[in-house]
Design an enzyme around this catalytic site. Structure first.
Site, short mmCIF file in Angstrom:
data_model
loop_
_atom_site.label_atom_id
_atom_site.label_comp_id
_atom_site.label_asym_id
_atom_site.label_seq_id
_atom_site.Cartn_x
_atom_site.Cartn_y
_atom_site.Cartn_z
CD GLU A 142 -2.52 -24.17 -24.87
OE1 GLU A 142 -3.63 -23.63 -25.18
OE2 GLU A 142 -1.91 -23.39 -24.18
CG HIS A 163 -4.85 -23.42 -19.99
ND1 HIS A 163 -4.61 -24.55 -20.65
CD2 HIS A 163 -4.94 -22.55 -21.05
CE1 HIS A 163 -4.23 -24.50 -21.94
NE2 HIS A 163 -4.44 -23.12 -22.14
CG HIS A 212 -8.35 -21.59 -23.88
ND1 HIS A 212 -8.38 -22.68 -24.90
CD2 HIS A 212 -7.14 -21.41 -23.59
CE1 HIS A 212 -7.11 -23.07 -25.09
NE2 HIS A 212 -6.27 -22.14 -24.21
CD GLU A 213 -6.07 -18.39 -21.61
OE1 GLU A 213 -5.36 -19.22 -20.92
OE2 GLU A 213 -6.09 -18.20 -22.79
N GLY A 233 -3.72 -14.01 -27.07
CA GLY A 233 -5.25 -13.86 -26.62
C GLY A 233 -4.91 -13.70 -25.06
CB ALA A 234 -5.90 -14.67 -22.55
CG MET A 235 0.00 -16.64 -19.57
SD MET A 235 0.41 -18.20 -20.57
CE MET A 235 0.85 -19.45 -19.49
CD GLU A 236 -2.06 -21.59 -19.84
OE1 GLU A 236 -2.37 -20.60 -20.63
OE2 GLU A 236 -1.35 -22.52 -20.36
CG ASN A 237 0.02 -16.17 -16.10
OD1 ASN A 237 1.05 -16.80 -16.70
ND2 ASN A 237 -0.42 -14.93 -16.62
N1 TRP Z 1 -1.05 -20.46 -23.34
C1 TRP Z 1 -1.80 -19.54 -23.83
C2 TRP Z 1 -3.18 -20.04 -24.17
O1 TRP Z 1 -3.46 -20.90 -24.92
C3 TRP Z 1 -1.36 -19.03 -24.88
C4 TRP Z 1 0.17 -18.39 -24.81
C5 TRP Z 1 1.40 -19.18 -25.20
C6 TRP Z 1 0.67 -17.05 -24.83
N2 TRP Z 1 2.30 -18.41 -25.07
C7 TRP Z 1 1.97 -17.15 -24.89
C8 TRP Z 1 -0.04 -15.87 -24.43
C9 TRP Z 1 2.87 -15.92 -25.22
C10 TRP Z 1 0.80 -14.91 -24.71
C11 TRP Z 1 2.09 -14.80 -24.83
O2 TRP Z 1 -4.04 -19.76 -23.32
ZN ZN Z 2 -4.39 -22.27 -24.12
#
Ligand code: TRP
Ligand code: ZN
Length: 890
Positions: A322, A303, A299-300, A263-267
């Protein structure tokens, strides 16, 4: 593809790192075919660990140079690690130069290209595909990043933190330098270099601090960013208001990319999103899409504190961030709506997701604790258990200490652990310590079994009314079934929110024997032993118990309530969740009865009348009515059965739908007419609820017409499909046609495709709708197989691959489970094809067969054969191998 064997990683083997990397200076010379990465690290020995070689993780990298304090040194590469012996005792600089090939990276982990730009995905172990590093979450460093790239092709250069320098270079290139002052683990690193535009907004936080918020998308998509931006602004405000957590960055960026595994990533400061969770306008996105964007943006963002400021010590602790962050995004979406019933609607949807995905997981070969004990491939453990059951565990803590107590616990958690990499134990301890004397603190050790024991607990409830003594005795007991590697279970701490309802629908005062006076009409019983009794007193009438209100624990409840009791709860329960649950139970009893006995289904007058009175109810919300009148899914029905015949389930459920369509025909007409939303589109819960109910009514009206051959409703539906001014109504009408009227459906599908041919996310819906359609004589399966060779189909884009494969293999049991095994052949072929491109995605698809052992013959044997065929492939990824090995284990 990964090489070498695939060892089992165990939680109990955790050891602290032998070295720390305190800061990193990265320079990227970005080129799709060959990107040069210069990585200068400040490294020092960890004095707490015995002296040993430094082993840096790396994957698919070409290593060109290694310098220690500027001098070349000897090194070796072993098991995908760069090994350095004889390092200085004092802190030193380590420089590593490597190249990689982003355009060949189809796994979408590490640095890859998409739509002509560069993007990264580092969680969990993608950073090692960019450079050699201690790629583990307990090694935290400050990052400074210089990006160099062609100025015309990649005008936007982004990384974490603050932009400190930019300029032009020779040869048509430019550069940008970013510095992130917050130490972070490598999985939170990100870069983007692409041709993008952005919507931006300055906000001032409560603290007075100014922040720049930006949402980056491709040039044509700017008109689809308003909702994401609004959701981000709301998220910042909510975290300040509810938990006192404010944004710690000057600039916060969201970037949308169309090739993305999840879905998405919290960088840190640079969230990277699947376009699906950013782009929305009324013409292209449904109400569900708008809600999804709000949740994922929240959510992101959340995080940033729960995940980034405090991160995980190791990946077994994944639910630390998570589970907690899912809980936070669920609470966020609930707090954004104002009526209790709209909050309940959100809760019902979340529980439905949990039961649909997590309960089957907990009952199948992939069952694992919220904090797993071992894994082969960590990507396989981004699961419904870690996320959604993890969120339920946090929710139970809040239930046990109260909302204010939970907020105090969060404050203590940040006081103790800000800037650290910690464990699930640390979190639970902080919440308990902030609430001495609470049920959580009292039973903490037992409560923590929610982290260590897999499987869904079964709770039995039996009540007995004693008219002479005016008492009601409630006996609760619990039991856990064996799961892989866990043959026996100890009791859990189970908060059971409950009330007692009298014969006139009144909520009775709750007084336990030994108490001086009643304490309200709702309370939380804390079951922590195998069996406990509660004796309520002062009751002049026999009550109906309303147990597990709001789904106060993720358990399977057997309450032995009669049909009459359930009808009573459906009519009177003050808890909207249990009211909905009673309606579902009434449907379940009837459907399961017919499925088990093989007899024809007949929906009785009592049930039909109950449904009619919900539908016609003067004050209930439309969204709530839609949930009550939607029958339990085929998947949920399957989970209630010992042996599953997917065709029989489909037959009975379709019969039930048809009877509801016919018996309530006039009510559906009324519901459709009275739930039209006029005026401009807004995704708010009230109008979304009205659209949902109108669309359900339309589906039932078309279904009814498919039997009577009355052309009126299909005709009106086609018209509505053509005239719709938003995607929710258009897709609702299209779906009603696809499931009832073959000819109009064909015309509508063609028209839909022509209208939206340039909108990738809408074309995904077009594929999914066809593959998830109600199966009839194998036509849906045949269509899905044909769609594989549609020019718009591709396995390389995860959203597109999922649109067809997930819709068929996960969402359409009747089309997938065929007596000729063609569905399983389809599955095995796709898993093998995908595995060569994108193992993470292949492993997700592989899980469609998790519950094969539950199937009746001939499905079961055919399923085993298909899984065995995948397992027999020699060059399988760790990801897929782990899934099929577990599936075949006994
Ligand atoms: N940490 C991200 C979240 O929960 C999700 C995530 C974990 C992710 N591994 C990933 C997203 C690999 C993309 C690809 O919001
Ligand atoms: Zn997450």
């Amino acid at each position: 593809m990964r090489e070498g064997s695939s060892p089992l990683i165990r939680r109990e083997d955790y050891t602290a790192p032998a070295y720390w990397i305190r800061s990193v200076d990265l320079t990227f010379d970005l080129d799709p075919a060959k990107t040069l990465v210069v990585n200068r690290m400040q490294v020092e020995r960890n004095p707490a660990v015995a002296a040993q070689a430094l082993r840096l993780d790396g994957e698919e990298l070409n290593l060109t140079r290694v310098l220690v304090n500027g001098d070349s040194v000897s090194f070796r590469v072993e098991n995908q690690q760069l090994v350095l012996d004889n390092l200085p005792e004092t802190p030193f600089t380590l420089e590593v130069r490597t190249t990689c090939a982003p355009e060949k990276n189809t796994q979408l982990s590490g640095l890859y290209t998409s739509g002509g730009g560069f993007f990264t995905q580092c969680e969990a172990e993608g950073f090692r595909r960019i450079t050699y590093f201690l790629d583990r979450p307990d090694v935290m460093a400050t990052f400074s990043v210089t990006l160099k790239a062609d100025a015309t092709k990649y005008p936007v250069l982004l990384s974490n933190g603050n932009l400190v320098e930019q300029g032009t270079l020779d040869g048509g290139k430019h550069y940008a330098k970013w510095v992130d002052p917050h130490p972070k683990p490598s999985y939170l690193f990100a870069l983007v270099a692409a041709n993008l535009v952005c919507r931006e907004q300055k906000i001032r936080a409560r603290s007075g601090r100014e922040h720049l918020l930006q949402v980056y998308v491709r040039a044509g998509d700017l008109d689809k960013t308003e909702h994401a931006m609004n959701s981000l602004i709301a998220s910042v405000a909510w975290d300040e208001a509810r938990f006192g957590l404010s944004l710690d960055l000057d600039r916060f960026m969201i970037v949308a990319v169309s090739d993305f595994n999840m879905g998405a990533m919290e960088n840190k400061g640079l969230n990277i999103f699947n376009t699906k969770y950013v782009l929305a306008n009324p013409a292209t996105a449904t109400d569900a899409d708008y809600a999804g964007i709000e949740s994922v943006v929240g959510h992101e963002y959340f995080h940033n504190w729960t995940g980034n400021r405090i991160t995980c010590r190791d990946w077994f602790q994944l639910s630390l961030k998570e589970g907690l962050t899912v809980f936070r995004d669920q609470e966020f979406s609930q707090d954004l709506v104002h009526s209790p019933s709209a909050r309940a609607v959100k809760r019902i949807e979340d529980v439905r997701t949990l039961r649909q995905h997590q309960f089957p997981e907990d009952a199948g070969p992939m069952a694992h604790p919220v904090r797993p004990d071992s894994y082969v491939e960590i990507n396989n453990f981004y699961t419904a258990t870690v996320y959604d059951k993890g969120a339920e565990v946090v929710r139970m803590m809040q239930t046990l200490v109260g909302r204010d107590g939970f907020a105090r616990g969060m404050t203590l958690y940040f006081q103790r652990h800000d800037g650290q990499a910690v464990t699930c134990d640390d979190f639970a301890q902080a919440i308990a310590d902030a609430n001495p004397g609470s049920a959580l603190a009292t039973h903490l050790a037992i409560f923590k079994r929610w982290y260590s024991q897999a499987g869904t607990p079964r709770v039995q409830a039996r009540g007995h009314y004693n008219a002479d003594a005016r008492t009601y005795t409630l006996e609760l007991s619990q039991q856990g079934l064996p799961s892989p590697g866990q043959p026996t279970k100890e009791p859990w701490v189970i908060p059971v929110a409950m009330g007692l309802i009298g014969p006139r629908g009144e909520h009775l005062p709750l007084q336990l024997v030994g108490e001086d006076a009643p304490v309200g009409t709702e309370r939380v019983l804390v079951l922590h032993e195998e069996r406990q009794r509660y004796e309520f007193t002062g009751l002049d009438v026999e009550p109906v118990p309303s147990l597990l209100r709001g789904f106060s624990a993720p358990v399977l409840l057997e309450d032995h309530l009669s049909d009459a009791d359930l009808l009573h709860l459906l009519a009177h329960d003050a808890d909207p969740f249990n009211r909905w649950e009673a309606g579902q139970r009434l449907a379940l009893n009837r459907l399961l009865g017919a499925i088990r006995t093989g007899q024809a289904l007949h929906l009785d007058a009592a049930y039909i009348e109950a449904m009619r009175s919900v539908l016609r109810h003067p004050t209930l919300d439309a969204a709530f009515k839609e949930l009550v009148l939607t029958l339990p899914s085929e998947g949920y029905l399957a989970e209630q059965l010992e042996e599953v015949d997917p065709q029989r389930i489909h037959q009975v459920r379709e019969a039930a739908r048809l009877q509801l369509a016919q018996a309530l025909h006039h009510d559906w007409e009324w519901a459709f007419e009275t739930h039209q939303v006029r005026g401009g589109y807004s995704p708010d819960p009230v109008s979304a609820g009205q659209r949902a109910l109108a669309n359900l009514a339309l589906a039932y009206l078309c279904l009814g017409a498919s039997v009577t051959h009355d052309p009126v409703w299909p005709g009106r539906t086609y018209q509505r499909f053509k005239d719709a001014t938003n995607m929710t109504d258009r897709l609702g009408a299209l779906s009603a046609l696809v499931n009832s009227h073959a000819e109009l459906a064909e015309a509508a599908l063609q028209r839909f495709h022509a209208l939206f041919r340039d909108e990738a996310l809408v074309i995904d819906k077009w594929f999914a709708l066809q593959a998830a359609a109600s199966e009839k004589d194998g036509r849906v399966f045949a269509r899905a197989r044909q769609l594989l060779s549609h020019p718009d189909f591709s396995l390389r884009n995860p959203n597109r691959a999922r649109s067809l494969i997930t819709a068929l293999c996960f969402m359409n049991p009747a089309a997938f489970h065929r007596t000729d095994a063609a569905g399983y052949v389809f599955w095995a072929d796709r898993v093998l094809e995908l595995d060569a491109i994108n193992p993470q995605l292949a492993a997700r698809v592989a899980r469609a067969m998790d519950r094969w052992k539950q199937l009746a013959e001939p499905y079961r044997s055919a399923a085993r054969e298909a899984i065995a065929r995948v397992a027999a492939r020699a060059e399988l990824s760790n990801d897929v191998r782990e899934i099929v090995t577990r599936a075949l284990a006994d």
